[in-house]
Design an enzyme around this catalytic site. Sequence first.
Site, short mmCIF file in Angstrom:
data_model
loop_
_atom_site.label_atom_id
_atom_site.label_comp_id
_atom_site.label_asym_id
_atom_site.label_seq_id
_atom_site.Cartn_x
_atom_site.Cartn_y
_atom_site.Cartn_z
N ASP A 161 0.86 -1.11 0.01
CA ASP A 161 0.02 0.12 -0.05
C ASP A 161 0.85 1.29 0.13
O ASP A 161 0.63 2.23 -0.80
CB ASP A 161 -0.91 0.17 1.31
CG ASP A 161 -1.71 -1.20 1.19
OD1 ASP A 161 -1.53 -2.33 0.68
OD2 ASP A 161 -2.70 -1.09 2.09
N GLU A 391 1.79 -9.17 11.51
CA GLU A 391 1.49 -8.79 10.05
C GLU A 391 2.95 -8.61 9.76
O GLU A 391 3.12 -8.72 8.33
CB GLU A 391 0.58 -7.58 10.33
CG GLU A 391 0.24 -7.19 8.84
CD GLU A 391 -0.74 -5.70 9.02
OE1 GLU A 391 -1.02 -5.55 9.81
OE2 GLU A 391 -1.05 -5.34 7.73
C1 GLC Z 1 -2.72 -4.74 3.90
C2 GLC Z 1 -1.59 -5.36 3.18
C3 GLC Z 1 -2.07 -6.23 1.98
C4 GLC Z 1 -2.73 -7.13 2.61
C5 GLC Z 1 -3.87 -6.76 3.33
C6 GLC Z 1 -4.42 -7.77 4.36
O1 GLC Z 1 -3.62 -4.01 2.74
O2 GLC Z 1 -1.02 -4.11 2.68
O3 GLC Z 1 -0.89 -6.55 1.22
O4 GLC Z 1 -3.47 -8.05 1.80
O5 GLC Z 1 -3.22 -5.67 4.42
O6 GLC Z 1 -3.37 -8.60 5.09
#
Ligand code: GLC
Length: 420
Positions: A161, A391
């Site tokens: 992102d 994460e």
């Molecule tokens: C965030 C990350 C993306 C991922 C999502 C769910 O938006 O940048 O890559 O798929 O979270 O984990």
Amino acid sequence: MIDLDAARAILRSNDLGGYTVPTRGLYPFQWNWDSAIIALGWHCFDEGRAWHEARTMFDGQWDNGLLPHILFHSDSDSYFPGSEVWGANSRIPSSTVSQPPVWALAIAMMLDRSKASAAARAEVEALLPKLLAHHRWWYRDRDLGKSGLVETYHPWESGMDNSPAWDAPLARVPRVEWEYQRRDLGHVDECQRPSHGEYDRYLYLIEFLKHNHADPRRMSTSSPFRVVDLTIVSILHRATRELVSLCQQFGLDSAIPDLEVQLARTRAAMSGCWSEDHRCFLNRDKVSGTPLAERTTASLLPLFGLLASERQASQMASLIEEWLAASRFSLASTHPESPRYEPTCYWRGPVWLHINWMIADGLTAYGYDDLAREVRAQSIKCIEAAGGYFEYYGSETGEGCGGGEFSWTAAVALFWLAGE
Ligand code: GLC
């Protein structure tokens, strides 16, 4: 020590029945590339559940082949923006962009690991036309000029992102002027998340897609954000190779020539993304027509995509050696020498273990086994330092960042780190 019981428990507790949320609260729906990686994790201890994950994802596929980046299976007030903001007219409420296309690769791996059992073959048989439609959508709707390099119209589609690679192209996007309440900041510290300026622009792009009905022609000529993202390009190329092999195994030979044309086009186009100075590939800004000179882990993924020449791979291997040594925990998602490197801010520096898996896999494919082992060791070191599956991980401290009890990190531990 990697605690695999804990990893399995995370998948079980994030299972909402047929789909697995990335983490509770922060991301309460089904995310496309998360789900593919999560399926690989499930496959290590519950094959049936892994195939179910895939079926649920493809239930949300659009008629034109697009596989949405989010499927909003149920309402939740812990996330913003919800399906009403996207305004998609789909069977299952969804976003209107996709995400890096990991699925064909995940399915090929699952088939292989199931030793092509009759049950697994039946699953693949049913999924194969959907995978083909998914890949055809990318090549048809995201590469109108048949350049070999598909385009991306939202940073969320890239999966990375707030990568510093998007700073310049995103700065061109207007900010929305309406008021809204971010929900992510109720779950994670603000300094580990994208800025308000970025969010305003993410929302502008969602409205832009809605206003233009995500029409490929309009998006490709007028989207204010239009980039070639090497994460998508690389994963698409690798996954299409797997798709060709699946078509061979399942008697779908007539689908192969078109796929081969796409593969060749992408291979031919990659030399235009190579930078001798940076010793890696660079994303491209399609609006200005210039390379985005920022070394992020996307610049390394052509190894995973099997898109580098031997000479390029050797330059990248020496770069990766330095990159590994440049932070205490690795690989940092942005090269630590960049002025835009931030060790705990989301895609601007932290370590993401599914990306480490892809880079290590690419290194192995090119014969850099020692480096691949080092990337793997670094991944284990993050989980140990943070004491769990987060994460992402701070690249200087190894601290767990973003959401906790995180599905794809747990999955990566199961299908990659547990091996050998
Ligand atoms: C965030 C990350 C993306 C991922 C999502 C769910 O938006 O940048 O890559 O798929 O979270 O984990």
